[in-house]
Design an enzyme around this catalytic site. Structure first.
Site, PDB file in Angstrom:
ATOM      1  N   LYS A   1      77.198  83.889  -9.034  1.00 22.99           N
ATOM      2  CA  LYS A   1      77.184  83.450  -7.634  1.00 22.99           C
ATOM      3  C   LYS A   1      78.191  84.317  -6.869  1.00 22.99           C
ATOM      4  O   LYS A   1      77.873  85.436  -6.543  1.00 22.99           O
ATOM      5  CB  LYS A   1      77.455  81.956  -7.581  1.00 22.99           C
ATOM      6  CG  LYS A   1      76.416  81.246  -8.499  1.00 22.99           C
ATOM      7  CD  LYS A   1      75.942  79.954  -8.041  1.00 22.99           C
ATOM      8  CE  LYS A   1      75.095  79.252  -9.076  1.00 22.99           C
ATOM      9  NZ  LYS A   1      73.667  79.408  -8.912  1.00 22.99           N
TER      10      LYS A   1
ATOM     11  N   THR B   1      72.337  84.343 -30.020  1.00 22.30           N
ATOM     12  CA  THR B   1      71.685  85.085 -28.936  1.00 22.30           C
ATOM     13  C   THR B   1      72.405  86.419 -28.727  1.00 22.30           C
ATOM     14  O   THR B   1      73.633  86.498 -28.881  1.00 22.30           O
ATOM     15  CB  THR B   1      71.656  84.237 -27.634  1.00 22.30           C
ATOM     16  OG1 THR B   1      70.900  84.920 -26.652  1.00 22.30           O
ATOM     17  CG2 THR B   1      73.035  83.960 -27.078  1.00 22.30           C
TER      18      THR B   1
ATOM     19  N   SER C   1      79.142  61.192 -17.354  1.00 23.42           N
ATOM     20  CA  SER C   1      78.586  62.292 -16.575  1.00 23.42           C
ATOM     21  C   SER C   1      78.383  61.866 -15.122  1.00 23.42           C
ATOM     22  O   SER C   1      77.736  60.837 -14.864  1.00 23.42           O
ATOM     23  CB  SER C   1      77.249  62.684 -17.229  1.00 23.42           C
ATOM     24  OG  SER C   1      76.566  63.636 -16.476  1.00 23.42           O
TER      25      SER C   1
ATOM     26  N   ARG D   1      56.369  75.187  -6.276  1.00 21.81           N
ATOM     27  CA  ARG D   1      57.293  76.218  -5.786  1.00 21.81           C
ATOM     28  C   ARG D   1      56.615  77.571  -5.639  1.00 21.81           C
ATOM     29  O   ARG D   1      55.996  78.058  -6.571  1.00 21.81           O
ATOM     30  CB  ARG D   1      58.485  76.334  -6.728  1.00 21.81           C
ATOM     31  CG  ARG D   1      59.316  75.077  -6.677  1.00 21.81           C
ATOM     32  CD  ARG D   1      60.338  74.992  -7.780  1.00 21.81           C
ATOM     33  NE  ARG D   1      60.869  73.637  -7.804  1.00 21.81           N
ATOM     34  CZ  ARG D   1      62.132  73.317  -8.009  1.00 21.81           C
ATOM     35  NH1 ARG D   1      63.018  74.240  -8.230  1.00 21.81           N
ATOM     36  NH2 ARG D   1      62.513  72.061  -8.013  1.00 21.81           N
TER      37      ARG D   1
ATOM     38  N   THR E   1      65.300  69.003  -8.176  1.00 11.87           N
ATOM     39  CA  THR E   1      66.635  69.551  -7.879  1.00 11.87           C
ATOM     40  C   THR E   1      67.432  68.536  -7.059  1.00 11.87           C
ATOM     41  O   THR E   1      68.640  68.389  -7.232  1.00 11.87           O
ATOM     42  CB  THR E   1      66.493  70.896  -7.127  1.00 11.87           C
ATOM     43  OG1 THR E   1      65.595  71.722  -7.874  1.00 11.87           O
ATOM     44  CG2 THR E   1      67.824  71.604  -6.989  1.00 11.87           C
TER      45      THR E   1
ATOM     46  N   HIS F   1      80.184  76.929  -8.421  1.00  7.52           N
ATOM     47  CA  HIS F   1      80.096  77.234  -6.984  1.00  7.52           C
ATOM     48  C   HIS F   1      81.464  77.427  -6.342  1.00  7.52           C
ATOM     49  O   HIS F   1      81.566  77.497  -5.113  1.00  7.52           O
ATOM     50  CB  HIS F   1      79.321  76.131  -6.255  1.00  7.52           C
ATOM     51  CG  HIS F   1      77.898  76.099  -6.690  1.00  7.52           C
ATOM     52  ND1 HIS F   1      76.945  76.952  -6.189  1.00  7.52           N
ATOM     53  CD2 HIS F   1      77.282  75.365  -7.648  1.00  7.52           C
ATOM     54  CE1 HIS F   1      75.786  76.728  -6.798  1.00  7.52           C
ATOM     55  NE2 HIS F   1      75.961  75.769  -7.688  1.00  7.52           N
TER      56      HIS F   1
HETATM   57  N1  PLP Z   1      76.207  74.806 -12.898  1.00  6.00           N
HETATM   58  C1  PLP Z   1      75.872  74.599 -11.607  1.00  6.00           C
HETATM   59  C2  PLP Z   1      76.616  73.559 -10.832  1.00  6.00           C
HETATM   60  C3  PLP Z   1      74.840  75.329 -10.997  1.00  6.00           C
HETATM   61  O1  PLP Z   1      74.498  75.112  -9.725  1.00  6.00           O
HETATM   62  C4  PLP Z   1      74.166  76.305 -11.761  1.00  6.00           C
HETATM   63  C5  PLP Z   1      73.099  77.062 -11.081  1.00  6.00           C
HETATM   64  O2  PLP Z   1      72.747  78.104 -11.129  1.00  6.00           O
HETATM   65  C6  PLP Z   1      74.539  76.493 -13.104  1.00  6.00           C
HETATM   66  C7  PLP Z   1      75.558  75.722 -13.630  1.00  6.00           C
HETATM   67  C8  PLP Z   1      73.850  77.504 -13.976  1.00  6.00           C
HETATM   68  O3  PLP Z   1      74.426  78.756 -13.796  1.00  6.00           O
HETATM   69  P1  PLP Z   1      73.563  80.091 -14.058  1.00  6.00           P
HETATM   70  O4  PLP Z   1      72.717  80.319 -12.857  1.00  6.00           O
HETATM   71  O5  PLP Z   1      74.577  81.151 -14.273  1.00  6.00           O
HETATM   72  O6  PLP Z   1      72.746  79.837 -15.274  1.00  6.00           O
END
Ligand code: PLP
Length: 403
Positions: A247, A276, A136, A21, A362, A216
């Site tokens: 997002k 954290t 899952s 990448r 991915t 999303h």
């Molecule tokens: N869940 C999904 C479906 C995602 O696409 C992502 C990607 O970023 C995350 C969780 C993780 O979220 P974040 O980017 O806030 O860590």
């Protein structure tokens, strides 16, 4: 062991497979979206961006910026600790109330990212519920997979959005064994949407908890951006609704919502929450501003879908195949890591249009793609020119067209 040779060989393998990448060095200047400055080998170019997850441009919204600036002046730049040790700011409390109210749930819990919300919530449920089995969806996000792995509990992977396969698994697990069905509303890489109602029906039938990722979807779908579960009036049937602020809300951070007792359970046992430092108040105030804007004003959402439809229309006109789906995500599958990379490279270098190639892990090998996302700020004429540029490279590189 020769550690450094090992590291280098592993990176060389990625390069040979075409999935090493390379990040584009961008400056996303306020007022210029969806253009950005691309810094490359000592030069700087104005490029259009076609793969941002700042779906509604909220990271540049004046109210959101203002909230962050004003709260920075007022509260400084850090939260002061973990939530347990002096890091609970008033804005965390307000934000948790806001997300609970958005999803019509009793309680919310804020995490530093969506990743950490999924990892922590799923690992905590899976390791705490005695003999728990997590079911899952095969296309779940890495953060969910990692949470399930960390829990150490039994995992069953069901075929993507396949109710028969899910039921087959559920049937084979004793009814009194604790079970969690973990799935997503809008899938990030294919842009398809889960059959939430039918999954909840199965959960009722087999006495399983339900865990839905709406990362999303929030900000974009449902009344006031409350997500697909609220849109479909199924939210009250979901035990956990998880999402993020990075997002459509354009900031950073993640959260879960659910009943008071379930959220309190994760708050009290989830290591990724407890150990954290919490998000700074400037960030949580900016998120609150963004949620408020998108609750009140649906114009960005409406324009987004006009632009998405126009992009799909132009792609169809040029016979460029894409994955049909009902969402705002437009996947164009190339199916070859090297070719996908070359196409994106030439788009950037020759046309100053930036799309990041998406590779394994991915997406599965052979499913390499461009994941196109437009925003309300991509004009029809930009979209027209983008698809024409894509089409000319499609011809030059002799990529397969739609039938
Ligand atoms: N869940 C999904 C479906 C995602 O696409 C992502 C990607 O970023 C995350 C969780 C993780 O979220 P974040 O980017 O806030 O860590």
């Amino acid at each position: 062991m020769d550690y450094y040779t090992y590291f280098k060989n592993s990176l060389d393998d990625l390069k040979n497979e075409g999935r090493y990448r390379v990040f584009a060095d961008l400056e996303r200047l306020v007022g210029e979206a969806p253009y950005a400055r691309w810094n490359h080998e000592g030069t700087s170019h104005r490029v259009s961006v076609w793969c941002s997850n700042d779906y509604l441009g909220m990271s540049h919204h004046p109210d959101v910026i203002d909230a962050m600036l004003q709260s920075t002046q007022k509260y400084g730049v850090g939260s002061g600790g973990t939530r347990n040790i002096s890091g609970t700011c008033h804005s965390h409390v307000l934000l948790e109330q806001a997300v609970a109210s958005l999803h019509e749930k009793e309680a919310g819990l804020v995490f530093n990212s969506g990743y950490s919300a999924n990892e922590t919530a799923l690992s905590t449920l899976g390791q705490s519920l005695p003999g728990c089995v997590i079911l899952s969806d095969e296309k779940n996000h890495a953060s969910m997979i990692q949470g399930i792995k960390l829990s150490g509990c039994e995992k069953r992977v069901f075929k993507h959005n396949d109710l028969n396969d899910l039921e087959k698994h559920l049937k084979s697990i004793p009814i009194d064994t604790p079970k969690v069905i973990a799935f997503i509303s809008v899938y990030s890489m294919d842009g398809d949407i889960a059959p939430i109602k039918e999954i909840c029906d199965l959960a009722d039938k087999y006495n399983a908890l339900t865990y839905l990722d709406e990362v999303h979807a929030v900000g974009i779908y449902g009344p006031g951006g409350a997500g697909v579960a609220v849109r479909d009036d199924q939210h009250y049937r979901l035990d956990v609704i998880q999402a993020n602020f990075a997002k459509a809300y354009g900031v950073i951070g993640g959260y879960i919502t659910g009943s008071k007792v379930l959220v309190d359970f994760i708050r009290s046992h989830g290591a990724g929450f407890i150990f954290t430092t919490s998000l700074p108040p400037s960030v949580t105030r900016a998120i609150l501003a963004s949620i408020n804007v998108l609750k009140e004003d649906s114009s960005r959402r409406e324009t987004l879908f006009k632009r998405v439809n126009y992009l799909k229309e132009r792609l169809r006109y040029r016979n460029i195949p894409f994955v049909e789906n009902p969402s705002h995500i437009v996947p164009v599958v190339i199916g070859d890591a090297h070719l996908c990379k070359l196409l994106c490279h030439r788009l950037l270098h020759e046309h100053h249009m930036y799309v990041q190639p998406i590779n394994y892990p991915t997406v599965p090998k052979g499913q390499e793609r461009m994941r196109l996302t437009v925003t309300p700020f991509h004009t029809p004429s930009m979209i027209h020119d983008f698809v024409d540029a894509l089409h000319s490279l499609w011809e030059t590189l002799q990529i397969k067209k739609a039938a």
